[in-house]
Design a protein around this motif. Structure first.
Motif, PDB file in Angstrom:
ATOM      1  N   ASP A 235       0.821  -1.205   0.000  1.00 34.79           N
ATOM      2  CA  ASP A 235       0.000   0.000   0.000  1.00 34.79           C
ATOM      3  C   ASP A 235       0.859   1.261   0.000  1.00 34.79           C
ATOM      4  O   ASP A 235       0.497   2.274  -0.616  1.00 34.79           O
ATOM      5  CB  ASP A 235      -0.985   0.001   1.172  1.00 34.79           C
ATOM      6  CG  ASP A 235      -0.336  -0.293   2.515  1.00 34.79           C
ATOM      7  OD1 ASP A 235       0.881  -0.569   2.547  1.00 34.79           O
ATOM      8  OD2 ASP A 235      -1.050  -0.256   3.534  1.00 34.79           O
ATOM      9  N   VAL A 236       2.010   1.209   0.656  1.00 34.98           N
ATOM     10  CA  VAL A 236       2.935   2.352   0.637  1.00 34.98           C
ATOM     11  C   VAL A 236       3.467   2.583  -0.779  1.00 34.98           C
ATOM     12  O   VAL A 236       3.529   3.722  -1.264  1.00 34.98           O
ATOM     13  CB  VAL A 236       4.093   2.123   1.628  1.00 34.98           C
ATOM     14  CG1 VAL A 236       5.206   3.150   1.404  1.00 34.98           C
ATOM     15  CG2 VAL A 236       3.591   2.200   3.060  1.00 34.98           C
ATOM     16  N   ILE A 237       3.828   1.502  -1.465  1.00 32.16           N
ATOM     17  CA  ILE A 237       4.320   1.612  -2.845  1.00 32.16           C
ATOM     18  C   ILE A 237       3.256   2.229  -3.744  1.00 32.16           C
ATOM     19  O   ILE A 237       3.555   3.063  -4.611  1.00 32.16           O
ATOM     20  CB  ILE A 237       4.739   0.232  -3.383  1.00 32.16           C
ATOM     21  CG1 ILE A 237       5.954  -0.301  -2.607  1.00 32.16           C
ATOM     22  CG2 ILE A 237       5.064   0.293  -4.876  1.00 32.16           C
ATOM     23  CD1 ILE A 237       7.184   0.569  -2.700  1.00 32.16           C
ATOM     24  N   LEU A 238       1.999   1.850  -3.538  1.00 29.22           N
ATOM     25  CA  LEU A 238       0.914   2.408  -4.355  1.00 29.22           C
ATOM     26  C   LEU A 238       0.751   3.910  -4.104  1.00 29.22           C
ATOM     27  O   LEU A 238       0.547   4.688  -5.049  1.00 29.22           O
ATOM     28  CB  LEU A 238      -0.396   1.676  -4.062  1.00 29.22           C
ATOM     29  CG  LEU A 238      -0.495   0.244  -4.586  1.00 29.22           C
ATOM     30  CD1 LEU A 238      -1.772  -0.417  -4.078  1.00 29.22           C
ATOM     31  CD2 LEU A 238      -0.468   0.226  -6.115  1.00 29.22           C
ATOM     32  N   VAL A 239       0.831   4.324  -2.856  1.00 25.54           N
ATOM     33  CA  VAL A 239       0.737   5.763  -2.550  1.00 25.54           C
ATOM     34  C   VAL A 239       1.870   6.528  -3.231  1.00 25.54           C
ATOM     35  O   VAL A 239       1.654   7.592  -3.835  1.00 25.54           O
ATOM     36  CB  VAL A 239       0.767   6.000  -1.025  1.00 25.54           C
ATOM     37  CG1 VAL A 239       0.858   7.498  -0.721  1.00 25.54           C
ATOM     38  CG2 VAL A 239      -0.467   5.412  -0.358  1.00 25.54           C
ATOM     39  N   LEU A 240       3.075   5.989  -3.160  1.00 21.73           N
ATOM     40  CA  LEU A 240       4.229   6.654  -3.763  1.00 21.73           C
ATOM     41  C   LEU A 240       4.118   6.687  -5.290  1.00 21.73           C
ATOM     42  O   LEU A 240       4.501   7.674  -5.925  1.00 21.73           O
ATOM     43  CB  LEU A 240       5.517   5.955  -3.333  1.00 21.73           C
ATOM     44  CG  LEU A 240       5.820   5.962  -1.829  1.00 21.73           C
ATOM     45  CD1 LEU A 240       7.117   5.213  -1.531  1.00 21.73           C
ATOM     46  CD2 LEU A 240       5.890   7.388  -1.289  1.00 21.73           C
ATOM     47  N   ALA A 241       3.600   5.604  -5.888  1.00 21.11           N
ATOM     48  CA  ALA A 241       3.413   5.571  -7.344  1.00 21.11           C
ATOM     49  C   ALA A 241       2.379   6.596  -7.776  1.00 21.11           C
ATOM     50  O   ALA A 241       2.549   7.294  -8.795  1.00 21.11           O
ATOM     51  CB  ALA A 241       2.995   4.174  -7.789  1.00 21.11           C
TER      52      ALA A 241
END
Length: 444
Positions: A235-241
């Motif tokens: 979920d952190v990777i998705l926010v950053l993307a």
């Protein structure tokens, strides 16, 4: 269906990955902090948003020998990218000094003011890179970054509203400085327009810095400049993307409107009005984004509004060939194009909790360095000089960026919803007193 959606939203709002963190007071002195953060946005990002006026003037007048349009695009991008690059240093400085947020903020005010004043004496483009580009960007970063987590510490139920009101400051600042800069350049000089910008923004940012208060002593956040543990979370990777891709569209729109107006035959006064009304739309729209986010869900609202940005580009901006249609677009799109700045704090709080918020935001700022640096450069390279629709390819680029970003945030919503469902099911089956399944343990 509404009841189900409300239950999921309530679960997201109440869930805190850091359960020992005290609940925010949801008001009180927090409203003074809202006013202070509004002022900071007004006189940091609002000032930066007026760079479109400087950019138009630089492109129309050969002031700096051997300078190219790409140089001026890079200088505007540096305001954002250098500010974001400063995030690890700012986060570490907040953590290791007894004055917490106030010391880096005062340093930032000094650097930003110095950047504008020294830019007024620049006679070569490399000097403009260092002053209006690097120094201003560094000053904005040191002033703004410590403030962004403050409102989430003070508000819970009204968190997005508080952030929306604060973020509206950049629109008000952009509106004021767009007219002020153009008037100062026309009636006084370019040099004095830079000096006035520096003095006014410096004074107001000092007042805001004195007024703002953090709750770090209560929350005791981790404040890691680069927390690699967070990068292991889907979920952190998705926010950053989402942050990375949406910035490609945001910067292209923010800095291109003045030049676009000139490309369709509008005069200088109309081009300045276009930039100013884009900022007016920002000021009017961001508080409403906050209200919608608090009511409908932060992640859901961010995804829907990001999609609206893409639709407005393809449906209104690309066909725009007149002053009236362009004004319609900048007012509508101005209200929604900065959805990232309104929702990034609340979304990060939902995903990682208040205890990890500074560390998560530090990662977000680093991720958007590249798009904020190169978006306008890419847009200028995509311009079809001599073509009937000179800005067609930059427009498509911005629209696609927002469209892809909306798909990414939709995936974040799907993952969070599935995680909530699984955790709810486990809690229903688990014996009393047994720990529930952690959100971070669920694979995508």
């Amino acid at each position: 269906m509404d009841t189900t959606c409300d239950s999921f939203r309530d679960a997201e709002d109440t869930e805190d990955p850091s359960p020992a963190v005290p609940k925010p007071p949801d008001g009180g002195y927090g409203w003074v902090c809202v006013a202070a953060c509004f002022t900071i946005n007004c006189f940091t990002w609002g000032v930066v948003a007026s760079y479109g006026v400087f950019l138009g003037y630089y492109l129309e007048n050969e002031i700096y020998p051997a300078a190219t349009p790409t140089d001026f695009a890079f200088i505007g991008g540096l305001n954002f990218s250098v500010a974001m690059l400063a995030s690890p240093a700012v986060t570490a400085l907040v953590r290791h000094n007894p004055f917490t947020i106030h010391l880096p903020m005062l340093i930032g005010v000094f650097i930003q003011t110095t950047g504008f004043i020294t830019a007024s004496f620049a006679s070569r483009v490399w000097q403009l890179y260092l002053t209006q580009g690097v120094l201003v960007g560094l000053g904005v970063g040191f002033t703004y970054i410590p403030s962004i987590a403050i409102l989430s510490q003070w508000f819970s139920r009204r968190r997005s509203l508080a952030n929306g009101i604060s973020a509206a400051g950049s629109g008000i600042g952009g509106l004021l400085f767009s007219f002020m800069v153009r008037a100062a350049i026309s009636n006084i000089s370019l040099a004095w327009s830079l000096r006035i910008t520096g003095f006014v923004s410096g004074l107001m940012n000092i007042l805001a810095t004195v007024a703002i208060r953090s709750r770090n002593h209560v929350i005791q956040p981790k404040q890691h400049p680069f927390d690699t543990d967070l990068l292991r979370r889907y979920d952190v990777i998705l926010v950053l993307a989402w942050a990375f891709v949406s910035m490609l569209g945001y910067i292209t729109l923010l800095f291109s409107m003045s030049n676009f107006a000139s490309s369709i035959g509008l005069n200088n006064s109309q081009a300045v009005t276009v930039t100013a009304l884009l900022n007016l739309g920002t000021a009017l729209g961001r508080p409403f984004i906050g209200i919608i986010s608090d009511y409908c869900g932060r992640i859901e609202s961010a995804g829907f509004i990001t999609l609206l940005c893409a639709i407005s580009v393809f449906a209104i901006w690309i066909p725009a060939t007149s002053y009236g249609v362009t004004i319609l677009f900048v007012i509508i799109n101005g209200a929604i194009l900065g959805v990232f700045w309104v929702t990034i704090g609340p979304i990060c709080t939902e995903v990682v909790g208040l205890g990890e918020l500074p560390s998560m935001l530090s990662l977000a700022w680093l991720v958007i360095v590249l798009p904020t640096t190169f978006s306008e450069v890419i847009a200028l390279k995509l311009r079809g000089h001599g073509l009937r629709h000179e800005f067609l390819y930059p427009q498509i680029f911005a629209g696609l960026a927002y469209l892809i970003a909306s798909i990414i945030i939709l995936e974040l919503w799907r993952f969070r919803r599935r995680s909530t469902l699984v955790e709810y099911a486990v809690n229903e089956r688990a014996p009393e007193g047994e720990p529930s399944l952690a959100l971070t343990a669920i694979e995508p």
